[in-house]
Design a protein around this motif. Structure first.
Motif, PDB file in Angstrom:
ATOM      1  N   ASN A  78      63.166 -10.468  79.387  1.00 60.45           N
ATOM      2  CA  ASN A  78      64.764 -10.170  79.914  1.00 60.45           C
ATOM      3  C   ASN A  78      64.881  -8.722  80.226  1.00 60.45           C
ATOM      4  OD1 ASN A  78      64.701  -9.277  77.264  1.00 60.45           O
ATOM      5  ND2 ASN A  78      66.426 -10.623  76.471  1.00 60.45           N
ATOM      6  N   SER A  79      64.141  -7.778  79.477  1.00 57.78           N
ATOM      7  CA  SER A  79      64.472  -6.447  80.011  1.00 57.78           C
ATOM      8  C   SER A  79      64.021  -6.173  81.442  1.00 57.78           C
ATOM      9  CB  SER A  79      63.993  -5.228  78.951  1.00 57.78           C
ATOM     10  OG  SER A  79      64.554  -5.374  77.999  1.00 57.78           O
ATOM     11  N   PHE A  94      58.540 -10.289  76.444  1.00 50.86           N
ATOM     12  CA  PHE A  94      59.983 -10.445  76.432  1.00 50.86           C
ATOM     13  C   PHE A  94      60.386 -10.262  77.783  1.00 50.86           C
ATOM     14  CE2 PHE A  94      59.584  -8.823  72.149  1.00 50.86           C
ATOM     15  CZ  PHE A  94      60.054 -10.043  71.240  1.00 50.86           C
ATOM     16  N   GLN A 126      64.131 -17.741  75.804  1.00 49.20           N
ATOM     17  CA  GLN A 126      63.576 -16.444  76.661  1.00 49.20           C
ATOM     18  C   GLN A 126      64.632 -15.079  76.727  1.00 49.20           C
ATOM     19  OE1 GLN A 126      62.625 -18.499  80.433  1.00 49.20           O
ATOM     20  NE2 GLN A 126      60.628 -18.449  79.867  1.00 49.20           N
ATOM     21  N   GLY A 127      65.662 -15.398  76.550  1.00 47.70           N
ATOM     22  CA  GLY A 127      66.900 -14.242  76.570  1.00 47.70           C
ATOM     23  C   GLY A 127      67.710 -14.197  77.998  1.00 47.70           C
ATOM     24  N   THR A 169      71.163 -13.474  76.705  1.00 50.33           N
ATOM     25  CA  THR A 169      71.240 -12.008  76.074  1.00 50.33           C
ATOM     26  C   THR A 169      71.041 -11.230  77.371  1.00 50.33           C
ATOM     27  OG1 THR A 169      70.062 -12.792  74.230  1.00 50.33           O
ATOM     28  CG2 THR A 169      70.110 -10.361  74.600  1.00 50.33           C
ATOM     29  N   ALA A 170      70.255 -11.273  78.257  1.00 47.68           N
ATOM     30  CA  ALA A 170      70.348 -10.688  79.661  1.00 47.68           C
ATOM     31  C   ALA A 170      71.458 -10.578  80.254  1.00 47.68           C
ATOM     32  CB  ALA A 170      69.098 -10.940  80.568  1.00 47.68           C
TER      33      ALA A 170
END
Lengths: 393, 190
Positions: B137-138, B135, B15-16, B19-20
């Motif tokens: 994460n943003s 997405f 899910q990121g 990355t987040a």
């Protein structure tokens, strides 16, 4: 002006390799060091460096190819972790006795059983007697700085020994943190060109490397290795002094943190040192004189210097991140205690184990060790050897 | 010495969340702060619960351990509320931000009696409206920046635009959607 950046420990080492731009890098991937050859091969593919990258089928081959390149006269390095280092085993001893100045980026990971990918020092500690220089990093900055100093030490004519640059798997290798990089031209000038005195591809002076040594010769080669390791002590300090001039960062055999007036102290290596410093600051706020000795250089072992630095403390805990299953101490603990004995430093010393297989070492872990030391120092607790810090009840 | 902000991320593999956490470290670094961003590693696979961490502050960060008493927690996947004790050790002076389609009064009973502030955002709605794909994460990144007051919203947006321009240099068509996701998330978190 240095370059303010943020990077993981693996990125920092890959960046140092790019700046050094060695001749040859053979490598085989293994967690958690995989990113290093991956990033270096990307730099090469993008034309940012011209190192000959050799993808091989195993770590036995990556070390063999690194040694071959080094013997031929090239500046060569590789990277690995854990079982990868184990698979290089026989060659580690050959690289050292052949006096090949190559560098290995070791990202410390437990040597399996049960399967585990997390950090401890069992891989490099197993190789402590193979004849390699071993230097350990607390964070991404030190991983980078140690790497830049590596070839200068390894290639010094009085040394000519392979160099293991160690950092803690995942804890520093995969954590993104602030870092100060040094400009390319300064790094290149510092590292310099490699001009070996003897090398296989020198047609004017044919030589043999790694021949059979009968008993009348074998012990002399070992004595020469030991002399080289002793010489490395002097060279490590000289290179550190020069490095300070381009970086402003000071390095020695070990770092002392609030040790000068300390009554109790922890001796530790790697990323746990920073966590211990936070514990020390909190204890100092309460008036408790706690300190740290962080070993950076484990091979050659600075025993006399460590004993001198610890001579005024009342109680010390030496923390090992690897078991030796001697049932009588870990590798760092045994050597520090032997050094204290030789120097006739009568400090009470306990040897604990922590962080094995990635068990988290927290500020509270460090504080609990200092609490033991306070009781040992005031006589209210008998020293108990070989405790596991953070063991589940 | 001012205490560093400590943040713990809960998500599922793929899910990121990692990355987040790294993006948050990036953007905080770019505004001059000291940062740490790191995931907890183990036998990961897609869909399994994962944890990632941030330390952010004005002074150098020396500690290298996981975070047990975070100031803030971000939950990227609400199904984790049933299997992971997401508020464990969370400061009651801090806050938790949860990606959910539910209302706050439905979520609070799932938080083991947590007494601090609870924020919710429907990151799926934000992501579908701005990117046409899921997405999370943003939106979650923008939500935590707002909730934890890590930096000025305008500074965050300009830093993120630069970061996306670098990250998506080969597919610039997604930059606008991601920027809109961040802006919409600022409005939607409540």
């Amino acid at each position: 002006m240095s370059i303010r950046e943020r990077m993981s420990g693996n990125e920092a080492v890959a960046y140092a390799i790019k700046q050094i731009n060695p001749d040859v890098m053979p490598a085989f991937p293994i967690t958690p060091s995989t990113e290093i050859p991956q990033m270096v091969s990307t730099y090469i593919a993008n034309g940012e460096m011209d190192t000959e990258f050799i993808p091989v089928e195993s770590e036995h081959s990556s070390m063999s190819a690194t040694m071959g390149a080094s013997a031929a006269g090239a500046r060569a390095l590789t990277a690995t972790s854990s079982c990868g280092l184990a698979y290089m085993w026989e060659l580690l001893y050959v690289a050292a006795s052949d006096r090949l100045p190559l560098v290995l980026a070791l990202v410390n990971r437990a040597l399996t059983g049960p399967i585990n990918i997390n950090c401890d020092h069992s891989d490099s500690m197993g190789a402590r007697d193979s004849g390699w220089i071993q230097i350990y990093a607390e964070n991404n900055q030190e991983a980078y700085d140690n790497f830049i100093q590596s070839f200068r030490i390894s290639e010094h004519p009085d040394v000519m020994l392979p160099f293991m640059a160690c950092q803690d798997g995942f804890i520093t290798s995969h954590a993104v943190e602030n870092i100060e990089l040094i400009e390319d031209d300064k790094v290149k000038a510092f590292v310099g060109d490699y001009n070996p005195e003897n090398y296989l591809l020198n047609a004017d002076m044919p030589m043999a490397i790694g021949p059979y040594a009968t008993s009348p010769f074998y012990m002399e080669t070992k004595m020469n290795q030991r002399l080289a390791m002793k010489n490395a002590k002097k060279v490590i300090l000289e290179v550190a002094e020069e490095f300070e001039k381009i970086s402003g960062r000071k390095y020695g055999f070990f770092e002392e943190y609030k040790l000068e007036d300390a009554e109790i102290a922890i001796v530790i290596m790697g990323s746990a040192a920073g966590t211990t410093k936070d514990a020390i600051d909190a204890l100092r706020d309460k008036g408790i004189k706690a300190g740290l000795l962080k070993i950076r250089v484990f091979r050659p072992f600075p025993g006399e210097e460590i004993a001198e630095a610890l001579k005024n403390v009342k109680a010390v805990a030496i923390l090992d991140r690897a078991e030796s299953f001697s049932a009588c101490g870990g590798p760092v603990g045994s050597e520090v205690k032997a050094a204290l004995y030789d120097a006739k430093v009568g400090v009470t010393a306990v040897n604990y184990f922590y962080g094995i297989g990635g068990r988290d070492y927290t500020v509270e872990s460090a504080t609990s060790v200092f609490e033991d030391l306070m009781k040992i120092a005031d006589g209210s607790m008998e020293p108990e050897q070989f405790k596991y810090v953070g063991l589940r009840k | 010495m001012k205490k560093n902000i400590e943040i713990r991320w809960h998500g599922r593999g793929g899910q990121g969340a990692k990355t987040a956490a790294l993006l948050l470290a990036d953007v905080a670094f770019n505004t001059g702060m000291h940062v740490q961003g790191f995931p907890e590693y183990g036998p990961e696979r897609m869909g399994a619960p994962i944890t990632a961490y941030n330390r952010i502050g004005d002074s150098p960060i020396r500690v290298h351990s996981n975070i047990y008493n975070p100031d803030y927690v971000v939950v990227v996947d609400e199904t984790l509320l049933h299997s992971v004790d997401v508020t464990k050790g969370l400061s009651k002076d801090g806050a938790i931000v949860i990606n959910t389609t539910k209302e706050k009064d439905e979520i609070i009973p799932l938080l083991n009696g947590y007494e601090g502030k609870v924020y919710i955002i429907d990151a799926r709605k934000v992501s579908m409206a701005t990117l046409g794909k899921y997405f999370p994460n943003s939106p979650m990144l923008a939500a935590i920046v707002k909730v934890a007051h890590i930096m000025d919203e305008e500074v965050f947006l300009s830093q993120m635009e630069a970061s996306y321009q670098h990250k998506f240099a080969k597919k610039p068509e997604v930059i606008e959607g991601n920027m809109n996701a961040l802006k919409m998330a600022f409005e939607e978190v409540k």
